[in-house]
Design an enzyme around this catalytic site. Structure first.
Site, PDB file in Angstrom:
ATOM      1  N   GLY A  12      -2.713   1.894  -6.226  1.00 27.91           N
ATOM      2  CA  GLY A  12      -2.451   3.331  -6.335  1.00 27.91           C
ATOM      3  C   GLY A  12      -2.356   3.896  -4.931  1.00 27.91           C
ATOM      4  N   ALA A  58      -5.567   5.825  -3.648  1.00 25.23           N
ATOM      5  CA  ALA A  58      -6.714   4.942  -3.421  1.00 25.23           C
ATOM      6  C   ALA A  58      -6.452   4.021  -2.234  1.00 25.23           C
ATOM      7  CB  ALA A  58      -7.002   4.129  -4.679  1.00 25.23           C
ATOM      8  N   GLU A  66       2.499  10.496  -6.145  1.00 30.82           N
ATOM      9  CA  GLU A  66       2.127   9.892  -7.427  1.00 30.82           C
ATOM     10  C   GLU A  66       1.269  10.868  -8.237  1.00 30.82           C
ATOM     11  OE1 GLU A  66       2.352   5.070  -7.075  1.00 30.82           O
ATOM     12  OE2 GLU A  66       0.402   5.998  -6.799  1.00 30.82           O
ATOM     13  N   GLY A  86       9.973  -0.379   8.156  1.00 29.11           N
ATOM     14  CA  GLY A  86       9.650  -1.778   7.884  1.00 29.11           C
ATOM     15  C   GLY A  86       9.627  -2.587   9.171  1.00 29.11           C
ATOM     16  N   GLY A 139       9.973  -0.959  12.630  1.00 27.94           N
ATOM     17  CA  GLY A 139       8.964  -0.082  13.219  1.00 27.94           C
ATOM     18  C   GLY A 139       8.895   1.269  12.543  1.00 27.94           C
ATOM     19  N   ASP A 154       3.227 -10.294   1.361  1.00 24.75           N
ATOM     20  CA  ASP A 154       3.287  -9.270   0.300  1.00 24.75           C
ATOM     21  C   ASP A 154       3.295  -7.896   0.964  1.00 24.75           C
ATOM     22  OD1 ASP A 154       3.016  -7.657  -1.907  1.00 24.75           O
ATOM     23  OD2 ASP A 154       1.062  -8.410  -2.525  1.00 24.75           O
ATOM     24  N   ASP A 211       1.049   2.457   2.521  1.00 20.90           N
ATOM     25  CA  ASP A 211      -0.213   3.192   2.331  1.00 20.90           C
ATOM     26  C   ASP A 211      -1.220   2.843   3.432  1.00 20.90           C
ATOM     27  OD1 ASP A 211       0.923   4.170  -0.012  1.00 20.90           O
ATOM     28  OD2 ASP A 211       0.129   2.487  -1.178  1.00 20.90           O
TER      29      ASP A 211
HETATM   30  O1  RIB Z   1       2.327   1.840  -2.530  1.00 17.96           O
HETATM   31  C1  RIB Z   1       1.867   0.747  -3.270  1.00 17.96           C
HETATM   32  C2  RIB Z   1       1.261   1.225  -4.546  1.00 17.96           C
HETATM   33  O2  RIB Z   1       2.263   1.815  -5.323  1.00 17.96           O
HETATM   34  C3  RIB Z   1       0.677   0.124  -5.397  1.00 17.96           C
HETATM   35  O3  RIB Z   1      -0.668  -0.147  -5.111  1.00 17.96           O
HETATM   36  C4  RIB Z   1       0.912   0.631  -6.799  1.00 17.96           C
HETATM   37  O4  RIB Z   1      -0.246   1.012  -7.450  1.00 17.96           O
HETATM   38  C5  RIB Z   1       1.876   1.801  -6.667  1.00 17.96           C
HETATM   39  O5  RIB Z   1       1.227   2.976  -6.858  1.00 17.96           O
END
Ligand code: RIB
Length: 306
Positions: A39, A42, A139, A219, A222, A243, A249
């Site tokens: 998320g 989070a 979100e 990405g 930079g 990954d 985030d």
């Molecule tokens: O930005 C990555 C996040 O996007 C993932 O953790 C997923 O939950 C989506 O919200």
């Protein structure tokens, strides 16, 4: 002071590795299912806390196992989770397909994140006091984010708004973004660009639209950052990608931490690109975020920017 508040989403990330993305109507066999805490909200809170900020997270989850796991991972990262409320909706989930190049495709079922209403933002605002930076992303419902951004600015709290997933923002909201953070796709979408304009020009167009400062993450190329004084690039570190989930985030949380410490936009972006570079080398979002001491050690030990 170095205090960051994040108001936003929390998801359980359900990840399957696949050899490629399926075509419409096609069934593909993938790996065993892996479940991670995710998320955008989070993740950003986790990254800010691991980067060294005193971090509080305000969110809503369901009374299910996913909600409990998310809470527990954030506690491990050092986040104050008193602002997480349990509501009568399932915890948000993200269905993630991960291809061998480390890139992902994500569908989010917002669940309890949709209960992040304006009333929630208003009822928690008194507990943001003392914060240096409020972090928001899209979100959570747009109306809530826009309301929270303006409330924070009125309280003298710097607003970092990550416009992901991209949605058009009001002029009032753009005017308090310091910075607005977008990736290359979000930048083009928000500016209705046909894909031909150089990113430095896009950055200047955001500033013309009223944001106080802008960061466009690129990405492996930079990140561009700028304000009314000009636009510049911080190069990325060349690393082996496992990954990319949650790398943006990680970047946002680390940037918020540095801005809350009073560092310049450039210095914040430099640190955040290192955090993001470390995060893409391990599976998962929060599970891949380094602690500050690991970032500092890595920066001393090796890397050259691309
Ligand atoms: O930005 C990555 C996040 O996007 C993932 O953790 C997923 O939950 C989506 O919200």
């Amino acid at each position: 002071m170095n205090r960051v508040v994040v108001l936003g989403s929390a998801n359980a990330d359900l990840v399957v590795k696949v050899p490629r993305r399926p075509e419409a109507g096609e069934t593909l066999l993938g790996s065993d299912l892996a479940v991670f805490a995710g998320g955008k909200g989070a993740n950003q809170a986790s990254a800010a806390a691991r980067s060294g900020a005193e971090t509080a997270f305000f969110a809503r989850v369901g009374g299910d196992e996913h909600g409990a796991v998310i809470r527990s991972r954030l506690v491990d990262a050092g986040v104050d989770v008193d602002g997480i409320e349990v509501v009568d909706r399932p915890t948000g989930t993200a269905l993630i397909l991960l291809t061998p190049d480390g890139e992902n495709s994500i569908v989010v079922s917002p669940g309890a994140n949709h209960a992040l209403d304006v009333g929630f933002a208003e009822s928690t605002a008194d507990r943001w006091s003392g914060a240096d930076v409020l972090v928001l992303n899209l979100e959570a419902p747009l109306q809530t984010v826009e309301h929270a951004a303006v409330m924070a600015a009125e309280r003298g709290i710097r607003v970092l708004l990550n416009a992901a997933p991209a949605e058009q923002l009001s002029a009032d909201t753009l005017a308090v973004c310091d910075p607005l953070v977008v990736n290359e796709h979000e930048a083009r979408l928000l500016l209705d660009d046909d894909g031909t304009s150089p990113f430095a020009e896009l950055a200047r167009r955001f500033i013309d639209r009223g944001v106080r400062s802008i960061i466009i993450t690129l990405g492996a190329a930079g990140a561009l950052y700028g304000d009314s004084d000009g636009v510049d690039l911080v190069a990325a570190f060349p690393v082996r990608v496992v990954d990319t989930t949650g790398a943006g985030d990680a970047f946002v949380g680390a940037t918020a931490c540095e801005l809350a410490r009073g560092r310049s936009l450039r210095a914040s972006v430099e640190f955040a690109t290192a955090v993001a570079a470390l995060s893409v080398q391990t599976m998962g979002a929060q599970s891949s975020y380094p602690d500050r001491c690991d970032v500092d050690a890595w920066l001393v030990a090796c890397p050259r920017r691309a």
